[in-house]
Design an enzyme around this catalytic site. Sequence first.
Site, PDB file in Angstrom:
ATOM      1  N   GLU A 180      60.250  -4.746 -68.118  1.00 38.01           N
ATOM      2  CA  GLU A 180      61.667  -3.742 -68.827  1.00 38.01           C
ATOM      3  C   GLU A 180      61.606  -2.646 -70.035  1.00 38.01           C
ATOM      4  O   GLU A 180      62.261  -2.647 -70.456  1.00 38.01           O
ATOM      5  CB  GLU A 180      62.622  -5.084 -69.689  1.00 38.01           C
ATOM      6  CG  GLU A 180      62.395  -6.179 -69.426  1.00 38.01           C
ATOM      7  CD  GLU A 180      62.998  -7.201 -70.294  1.00 38.01           C
ATOM      8  OE1 GLU A 180      63.453  -7.298 -70.953  1.00 38.01           O
ATOM      9  OE2 GLU A 180      62.669  -8.678 -70.251  1.00 38.01           O
ATOM     10  N   LYS A 196      70.159 -16.972 -89.044  1.00 39.91           N
ATOM     11  CA  LYS A 196      71.209 -17.101 -89.104  1.00 39.91           C
ATOM     12  C   LYS A 196      72.227 -17.449 -89.496  1.00 39.91           C
ATOM     13  O   LYS A 196      72.495 -18.616 -90.011  1.00 39.91           O
ATOM     14  CB  LYS A 196      71.394 -17.055 -87.472  1.00 39.91           C
ATOM     15  CG  LYS A 196      71.109 -16.858 -86.512  1.00 39.91           C
ATOM     16  CD  LYS A 196      72.082 -15.971 -85.174  1.00 39.91           C
ATOM     17  CE  LYS A 196      70.416 -15.116 -84.270  1.00 39.91           C
ATOM     18  NZ  LYS A 196      71.005 -14.170 -84.320  1.00 39.91           N
ATOM     19  N   LYS A 247      70.059   2.635 -93.257  1.00 36.31           N
ATOM     20  CA  LYS A 247      68.930   2.420 -93.148  1.00 36.31           C
ATOM     21  C   LYS A 247      67.851   3.095 -92.828  1.00 36.31           C
ATOM     22  O   LYS A 247      66.871   3.474 -93.086  1.00 36.31           O
ATOM     23  CB  LYS A 247      69.188   2.284 -91.187  1.00 36.31           C
ATOM     24  CG  LYS A 247      68.442   1.513 -89.787  1.00 36.31           C
ATOM     25  CD  LYS A 247      68.700   1.892 -88.738  1.00 36.31           C
ATOM     26  CE  LYS A 247      67.901   2.132 -87.633  1.00 36.31           C
ATOM     27  NZ  LYS A 247      67.090   0.919 -87.849  1.00 36.31           N
ATOM     28  N   HIS A 259      55.812 -12.500 -82.601  1.00 36.01           N
ATOM     29  CA  HIS A 259      56.069 -12.120 -83.744  1.00 36.01           C
ATOM     30  C   HIS A 259      54.990 -11.035 -84.785  1.00 36.01           C
ATOM     31  O   HIS A 259      55.583 -10.611 -86.055  1.00 36.01           O
ATOM     32  CB  HIS A 259      57.143 -12.587 -84.617  1.00 36.01           C
ATOM     33  CG  HIS A 259      58.466 -13.580 -83.978  1.00 36.01           C
ATOM     34  ND1 HIS A 259      58.376 -14.436 -82.878  1.00 36.01           N
ATOM     35  CD2 HIS A 259      59.311 -12.879 -83.650  1.00 36.01           C
ATOM     36  CE1 HIS A 259      59.697 -14.245 -82.052  1.00 36.01           C
ATOM     37  NE2 HIS A 259      60.355 -13.628 -82.562  1.00 36.01           N
ATOM     38  N   CYS A 265      58.165 -15.098 -76.618  1.00 31.61           N
ATOM     39  CA  CYS A 265      58.979 -14.309 -76.652  1.00 31.61           C
ATOM     40  C   CYS A 265      58.377 -12.748 -75.607  1.00 31.61           C
ATOM     41  O   CYS A 265      57.334 -12.806 -75.896  1.00 31.61           O
ATOM     42  CB  CYS A 265      59.886 -14.258 -77.468  1.00 31.61           C
ATOM     43  SG  CYS A 265      61.461 -13.653 -77.184  1.00 31.61           S
ATOM     44  N   ASP A 302      67.608 -15.213 -68.465  1.00 32.46           N
ATOM     45  CA  ASP A 302      67.759 -15.174 -70.619  1.00 32.46           C
ATOM     46  C   ASP A 302      68.710 -16.004 -71.040  1.00 32.46           C
ATOM     47  O   ASP A 302      69.856 -14.532 -70.968  1.00 32.46           O
ATOM     48  CB  ASP A 302      67.567 -13.902 -71.239  1.00 32.46           C
ATOM     49  CG  ASP A 302      65.530 -14.038 -70.761  1.00 32.46           C
ATOM     50  OD1 ASP A 302      64.842 -14.237 -71.028  1.00 32.46           O
ATOM     51  OD2 ASP A 302      65.294 -12.099 -70.570  1.00 32.46           O
TER      52      ASP A 302
HETATM   53  N1  GLN Z   1      63.483 -11.432 -71.749  1.00 35.42           N
HETATM   54  C1  GLN Z   1      63.369 -10.678 -73.169  1.00 35.42           C
HETATM   55  C2  GLN Z   1      61.895 -10.092 -73.462  1.00 35.42           C
HETATM   56  O1  GLN Z   1      61.132 -10.683 -73.217  1.00 35.42           O
HETATM   57  C3  GLN Z   1      63.927 -11.820 -73.849  1.00 35.42           C
HETATM   58  C4  GLN Z   1      64.749 -12.011 -75.234  1.00 35.42           C
HETATM   59  C5  GLN Z   1      64.804 -12.056 -76.101  1.00 35.42           C
HETATM   60  O2  GLN Z   1      64.358 -14.200 -75.624  1.00 35.42           O
HETATM   61  N2  GLN Z   1      65.612 -12.405 -77.172  1.00 35.42           N
HETATM   62  O3  GLN Z   1      62.858  -9.037 -73.769  1.00 35.42           O
HETATM   63 ZN    ZN Z   2      62.749 -14.864 -76.345  1.00 39.44          ZN
END
Ligand code: GLN
Ligand code: ZN
Length: 764
Positions: A488, A114, A21, A698, A730, A603
């Site tokens: 988070e 995946k 990596k 993304h 997301c 989640d």
């Molecule tokens: N609560 C998470 C975040 O916002 C959800 C992440 C995910 O869906 N993979 O990062």
């Molecule tokens: Zn997500």
Amino acid sequence: MSKVLSSTIGYPRIGGKREWKRALESFWNGAINEEELLQKTTAIRLDNLKKQQDLGVDLIPVGDFSLYDHVLDTSVMFGVVPTRFNYKSGPVPLSTYFDIARGNKDAVASEMTKWFNTNYHYIVPELEGVRPRLVENRPLAFYQEAKEKLNIDGKPVILGPITYVKLAKSFGEEHFVQLVEQFTPLYIQVLSELAEAGATWVQIDEPILTSELTVEEFAQVEKTYAAIADAVPQLKIILQTYFEKISNYEQVSALPVHALGVDFVHGASLEQLKTNGFPKDKVLAAGVVDGRNVWRADLDEKVALLDEIQKYVDADRLIVQPSATLLHVPVSTEPEAKLAPIIKGGLSFADEKLTEIVVLTRGILEGQDAIVSELTTSREALAALNHSKYRQNAALKETIAKLTDKDVNRSLPFAERIKVQEARFNLPLLPTTTIGSLPQTPEVRQTRSKWRKGDITNEAYEQFIKDQIDKWIAIQEEIDIDVLVHGEFERTDMVEYFGEKFDGFAVSEFGWVQSYGSRCVKPPLILGDVSFSEPITVKESVYAQSLTTKPVKGMLTGPVTILNWSFVRDDIPRYDVLNQIALALREEIEALETNGIRMIQVDEPALREGLPLDQRKREAYLEAAVYAFRLSTSSVQDDTQIHTHMCYSEFNNIIDSISALDADVISIETSRSHGEIIGAFEDNTYDKEIGLGVYDIHSPRVPSKEEMIQNINRALKIIQPTQFWINPDCGLKTRKEAETIEGLKVMVEAAKEVRASQLVAAKG
Ligand code: GLN
Ligand code: ZN
């Protein structure tokens, strides 16, 4: 062949300390040049081979190594490069190789998805409009390298034509046949050159043979393998399958190959063998040691399994190997200095698994007496773990046994409880929110790593997290988002964070596995009975809520995702572990609720991917998943609102299960496949609230207000405005602060505009 052989299907690429990596990332950010990259990665590769040689493995795979992904390797070997990368001919340059995987400023990357039911992602081949040809015989180069440098007569590994074409971007069935026809001579060329160079054994991976193929497709399989057998009769080809039992076993076992590789750990392969036997003229490569998990093998059980197998196959036509490539497990337990000896003793990563394989092979060759001491060690280590405090939670067992329907049902049905929730939260039409995480800036990551190393105190770290929360609650209020999140900032990983804090988990130091490209994950180890010991997320959520009058969502990872993204003990049924996790989360949710957090998001991004490969196992999985989610979330008050989030869009066949989760609100990633997902909701049986992501997180690009409005309006054709929430796709943790703020501003403006026009329409 005259005696049983030990073998392995593939070895981890990443190096014991993720040297791989680091080499890749230094190259990508310009710190080292191509030559240095190749030097470093060659060293890792040779090191890996040397290790397997030293461990005494007879058939050592070559060509399983990759600088990114083995499916992409197969593509570039055949010159399969999407036209947008301007490739002409000859070996594909390394820069183009990485561009396909990662995109460049002019061209988007190929999709990644995946690999079967793993958390490994491959680069989806784009076969449309390209004319494949052999531009570089990669396995040959690796074969020669191993021979010259280490005197290893390796076993080249190639992804087979059937699986390769099947995994490519979708196209019609007729096209499948044509494409495989196109690739067959190219594979023959690869194999002929290998044979000429002296290779004896070749492993062709065809994991797709564990899934159902149509009659026409299977006819093509037969045709292709007959052509290969014709062209290179001298090669000992192992047709390798894994992850499930073979589908169409009778036909597959009749294919003209020297050996068949079968997974005896996942799927009822032994039963299949008992029912159908095994062709007398073939070698069986028996995958008996679990290549997907990290626990020490119960060698007694494995010896018994091999004895059973030998009722159908003679020892001299047997190869002993792991059930799958060891790519999906970490490298070695050896550097793990912090794990309790009982835990470490119960683990087996790639190197330890190879030792198990070699021991089992020796047991067949020399008789069980020759491996008595290894059998004893295995027995004792497993007994120690089984009888340890980690696996003796009797009270938990009793709680689970006593669960009733009441424990998995909210006290009011959705239609009624949503009314009390509306009264409590009093949100506007089309409420806005985010998915949970906010940008993890270099500062956030550096501060956490300093704290982990002990360079800053707990107090300083906690204060730092609080400062981040302060800042972002203010930003969210300023933007005028309706439902806020704390961001988070305290989490690196949404599963590891819980794994570190529930009882029954352990976290390794070096237990990394490749997820995609250079990205590795370190799945927590669920080694014992899982239980709640103290609140995990309450502090941050309560702090965030204290700063605002708007609701702040509590943020948890769901039981199914925790299960699917961990290495799970295999001494009790998997779904029992799932229920233990669910109960632990239930206590966390209750703790949040007691402390005033009344919207809680659980989640489940990994729910879909856990779907078993074997169709017949799917219903049980979905039932268990729904049960566990409800077990976690059903004990709350009627006016506590449960949210969930998922990030995939192939919903059609699981929509009933999604609905059965009985979450009050669900948010789903949709930007990249809007049409598809809306289709899933077309029949309108989904009665709960829903937020379809209105912008793709993304990409650093912030869509325009008009685009977002278009996305919202498209959804509102199918979904009632009163049901609809507005959120990004997301979590925003990988985005930069400025683009996040910009994106959220645009999103709120778009929401307000649509909201106003909806209200006008409602009045008019
Ligand atoms: N609560 C998470 C975040 O916002 C959800 C992440 C995910 O869906 N993979 O990062
Ligand atoms: Zn997500």
